[in-house]
Write a protein that holds these residues in place. Structure first.
Motif, short mmCIF file in Angstrom:
data_model
loop_
_atom_site.label_atom_id
_atom_site.label_comp_id
_atom_site.label_asym_id
_atom_site.label_seq_id
_atom_site.Cartn_x
_atom_site.Cartn_y
_atom_site.Cartn_z
N ILE A 114 0.85 -1.18 0.00
CA ILE A 114 0.00 0.00 0.00
C ILE A 114 0.89 1.24 0.00
CG2 ILE A 114 -1.74 1.31 1.26
CD1 ILE A 114 -2.64 -1.41 2.45
N ALA A 115 0.73 2.06 -1.01
CA ALA A 115 1.48 3.31 -1.13
C ALA A 115 0.51 4.44 -0.81
CB ALA A 115 2.04 3.45 -2.54
N GLY A 116 0.84 5.22 0.20
CA GLY A 116 -0.05 6.28 0.63
C GLY A 116 0.20 7.59 -0.09
N ARG A 117 -0.76 8.47 0.02
CA ARG A 117 -0.65 9.81 -0.56
C ARG A 117 0.61 10.49 0.00
NH1 ARG A 117 -3.95 15.21 0.05
NH2 ARG A 117 -3.68 15.92 -2.09
N GLY A 118 1.44 11.03 -0.89
CA GLY A 118 2.68 11.67 -0.50
C GLY A 118 3.88 10.75 -0.51
N ASP A 119 3.64 9.43 -0.56
CA ASP A 119 4.76 8.49 -0.70
C ASP A 119 5.31 8.62 -2.12
OD1 ASP A 119 4.42 7.64 1.90
OD2 ASP A 119 3.35 5.81 1.36
N VAL A 120 6.35 7.88 -2.40
CA VAL A 120 7.03 8.00 -3.69
C VAL A 120 7.05 6.64 -4.37
CG1 VAL A 120 9.20 8.62 -4.82
CG2 VAL A 120 8.45 9.88 -2.80
N LEU A 121 6.73 6.64 -5.67
CA LEU A 121 6.90 5.43 -6.48
C LEU A 121 8.18 5.59 -7.27
CD1 LEU A 121 3.45 4.35 -7.95
CD2 LEU A 121 4.97 3.04 -6.48
N CYS A 122 9.05 4.58 -7.16
CA CYS A 122 10.31 4.57 -7.90
C CYS A 122 10.15 3.62 -9.08
CB CYS A 122 11.44 4.10 -7.01
SG CYS A 122 11.82 5.22 -5.66
N TYR A 123 10.65 4.05 -10.22
CA TYR A 123 10.56 3.25 -11.44
C TYR A 123 11.97 2.98 -11.95
CZ TYR A 123 5.71 4.70 -11.41
OH TYR A 123 4.40 4.91 -11.05
N GLU A 124 12.18 1.74 -12.37
CA GLU A 124 13.46 1.37 -12.96
C GLU A 124 13.34 1.50 -14.47
OE1 GLU A 124 16.44 -2.42 -12.94
OE2 GLU A 124 15.17 -2.05 -11.21
N PRO A 125 14.07 2.44 -15.06
CA PRO A 125 14.00 2.58 -16.52
C PRO A 125 14.47 1.29 -17.19
CG PRO A 125 15.16 4.44 -15.55
CD PRO A 125 14.98 3.41 -14.47
N SER A 126 13.75 0.86 -18.19
CA SER A 126 14.15 -0.34 -18.93
C SER A 126 14.92 0.10 -20.17
CB SER A 126 12.90 -1.14 -19.32
OG SER A 126 12.09 -0.38 -20.18
N HIS A 127 15.17 -0.84 -21.04
CA HIS A 127 15.90 -0.52 -22.28
C HIS A 127 14.96 -0.13 -23.41
CE1 HIS A 127 19.56 -1.74 -20.39
NE2 HIS A 127 19.05 -2.93 -20.10
N ILE A 128 13.66 -0.30 -23.19
CA ILE A 128 12.69 0.07 -24.22
C ILE A 128 11.57 0.90 -23.60
CG2 ILE A 128 13.15 -1.93 -25.70
CD1 ILE A 128 10.56 -3.17 -24.58
#
Length: 173
Positions: A51-65
């Motif tokens: 559960i990600a709450g309001r104000g938390d941060v989502l981190c994304y791992e850039p892929s190659h495409i």
């Protein structure tokens, strides 16, 4: 009926961590794209729903495409206070986003890197863990890494991801 032991967030000191088999691993500096969450949401990861709450941060791992949307990238939530404590804005001189990073920036993501290391051990027996973002404890299988974060919070990661994110010496496997 026996009580199930569950590892939860707690204060640790280095001696305690070392006594139960943890080692400190420095982070590998690598780009992640991050975005603040505007409303609470569930995030599916390998073993559980977080559960990600309001104000938390989502981190994304850039892929190659380039992928269609944010959910198509490997991603994970980080509680806001932990993100502020452990991540820093990407600071490589002359950096320019590639096509994938620019795509993520169009969704409102910004470049960061994790600046702090972790205490971790590779599991040789299953253990129940209660992460900060999970409603219920999960049984973590042998072979995954059990990690203790900067505020004593436990979480887990598969071997390939752990080795890509942290500097693992061969003798500490």
């Amino acid at each position: 009926m026996p009580t199930i032991r569950v590892l939860r967030q707690r204060d640790w000191n280095e001696d305690e961590l070392q006594a139960v088999g943890f080692h400190h691993y420095d982070t590998r500096k690598r780009l992640v794209m991050a975005k603040v969450i505007v409303e609470t949401r569930n995030v599916e990861v390998t073993l559980e729903t977080l559960i990600a709450g309001r104000g938390d941060v989502l981190c994304y791992e850039p892929s190659h495409i380039v992928r269609a949307g944010l959910e198509d990238y490997d991603h994970w939530p980080v509680r806001r206070d932990l993100f502020i404590q452990t991540y820093r804005p990407w600071d490589e001189p002359g950096w320019r986003p590639n096509e994938v990073e620019a795509h993520l920036m169009r969704f409102g993501c910004r470049p960061y890197y994790k600046a702090s290391g972790v205490w971790a051990q590779r599991l040789t027996r299953p253990i129940y863990v209660q992460t900060l973002e999970s409603q219920h404890p999960i049984l973590v299988p042998v072979g995954r890494w059990l990690i203790i974060g900067v505020q004593g919070e436990p979480y887990t990661m598969g071997d390939t991801k752990f080795r890509s994110r942290y500097q693992v010496e061969v003798q500490q496997v």
